[in-house]
Design a protein around this motif. Sequence first.
Motif, PDB file in Angstrom:
ATOM      1  N   ARG A   1     -86.375 -33.210 -16.610  1.00 19.72           N
ATOM      2  CA  ARG A   1     -87.238 -33.727 -15.199  1.00 19.72           C
ATOM      3  C   ARG A   1     -86.327 -33.361 -14.277  1.00 19.72           C
ATOM      4  NH1 ARG A   1     -88.984 -39.701 -16.757  1.00 19.72           N
ATOM      5  NH2 ARG A   1     -90.389 -39.396 -18.556  1.00 19.72           N
TER       6      ARG A   1
ATOM      7  N   GLY B   1     -86.087 -34.944 -11.463  1.00 17.57           N
ATOM      8  CA  GLY B   1     -85.308 -35.813 -10.917  1.00 17.57           C
ATOM      9  C   GLY B   1     -83.689 -36.080 -11.310  1.00 17.57           C
ATOM     10  N   ASN B   2     -83.712 -35.510 -12.477  1.00 18.23           N
ATOM     11  CA  ASN B   2     -82.219 -35.611 -13.091  1.00 18.23           C
ATOM     12  C   ASN B   2     -81.365 -34.205 -12.821  1.00 18.23           C
ATOM     13  OD1 ASN B   2     -82.884 -37.939 -14.554  1.00 18.23           O
ATOM     14  ND2 ASN B   2     -83.901 -36.780 -16.375  1.00 18.23           N
TER      15      ASN B   2
ATOM     16  N   GLY C   1     -89.995 -35.697  -9.134  1.00 17.48           N
ATOM     17  CA  GLY C   1     -88.805 -36.140 -10.090  1.00 17.48           C
ATOM     18  C   GLY C   1     -89.154 -36.625 -11.369  1.00 17.48           C
ATOM     19  N   GLU C   2     -90.795 -37.042 -11.648  1.00 22.55           N
ATOM     20  CA  GLU C   2     -90.931 -37.279 -13.229  1.00 22.55           C
ATOM     21  C   GLU C   2     -91.656 -36.028 -13.895  1.00 22.55           C
ATOM     22  OE1 GLU C   2     -90.769 -40.383 -14.493  1.00 22.55           O
ATOM     23  OE2 GLU C   2     -89.614 -40.551 -12.470  1.00 22.55           O
ATOM     24  N   LEU C   3     -91.462 -34.841 -13.097  1.00 29.08           N
ATOM     25  CA  LEU C   3     -92.029 -33.617 -13.791  1.00 29.08           C
ATOM     26  C   LEU C   3     -90.772 -32.716 -14.243  1.00 29.08           C
ATOM     27  CD1 LEU C   3     -95.176 -32.485 -11.725  1.00 29.08           C
ATOM     28  CD2 LEU C   3     -95.168 -33.928 -13.562  1.00 29.08           C
ATOM     29  N   THR C   4     -91.164 -31.846 -15.292  1.00 27.33           N
ATOM     30  CA  THR C   4     -90.031 -31.216 -15.872  1.00 27.33           C
ATOM     31  C   THR C   4     -90.006 -30.032 -14.508  1.00 27.33           C
ATOM     32  OG1 THR C   4     -91.493 -29.809 -17.245  1.00 27.33           O
ATOM     33  CG2 THR C   4     -90.632 -31.712 -18.044  1.00 27.33           C
TER      34      THR C   4
END
Length: 235
Positions: free
Chosen positions: A132, A134-135, A92-95
Motif C-alpha cells: 500500500r 500509505g506504508n 494511501g489505501e491503494l498499492t
Amino acid sequence: MTTLLKVEEIQTYIEQFHILQGVNFEAKQGEVTVILGRNGAGKTTTLRSVMGLNPPQEGSIVFDGQDITGMATYDIANIGIGYVPEDQGVFGELTVEENMKVAMKKTDEETLAKLDWVLDLFPDLKTYWKKRGGNLSGGQKQMLAISRAYVNNSKLLLIDEPSKGLAPIMVEKVMDSIQQMKKETTIILVEQNFYMASTIGDCFYILDDGRTVHHGRMHELKENEELRKQYLGIA
C-alpha cells in the motif's frame, strides 16, 4: 532553444488574498527551470496556477504555443503537463501498482515502456509493487509521485519540493532521478534545498512577495552571494 511554457504577469487570488502579483517566467525545452524564494513567496501557488488549480485572474500562460489560461486542470494534464504536488498526492489505501494504474491514461507500448523505465530507475517501487502507498517511506512516496506524473509521456513536469522531509541519501536518489528524466522531458522545479536546485537546475527565477524579482542562468546565482543572501537568506 524553444520556449515550451511562458507565464506573463499572472495575478492569482486565493479567497481574498492576493498571492501572485506579477509572476513572469519561461521554461525552455529540455531544461530544468528552478523557481526559488523564501517561504510564502508564491512558489507553490505559481505551479498550481499553471495547472489550473488556482487559476490566475489576470495575465497569461502559454504552453507549447497554446494559451491555457483558465483551462480546466484535467485538460491541462491531457495536453501534456504532469504535476507532482508538495504533499505527493499518493493514494494511501491503494498499492503501488494500483497508484500507477490509476495515473496511467493509456496502456499502449510507449506508456508501458515508460513504466518499465521508471521501475528500473526506482527499484524500490518494483520491490513494493503490491504494498500500500500509505506504508511507503517518504522517499518511496516521492518516487511514486514522480513516476505517476512521468509515465504519461508529459512534455512538461511540475515538481514541488521533492526533497522536503527526505533523508540526505533519498535526496541524492531524487536528484539522480530528475537528472535522468531531464534527458526525456522539460522540468519546472520548486525547491528549497539550494544544493539540489543549483546542482540540477539550468536557469532560475526568484519570487518575492508574489512577484518575479530576478532570473538568470543557475551558474550566475551560484556565483552571486549577495543575491542569495538578499532573497534566499543563504550564503
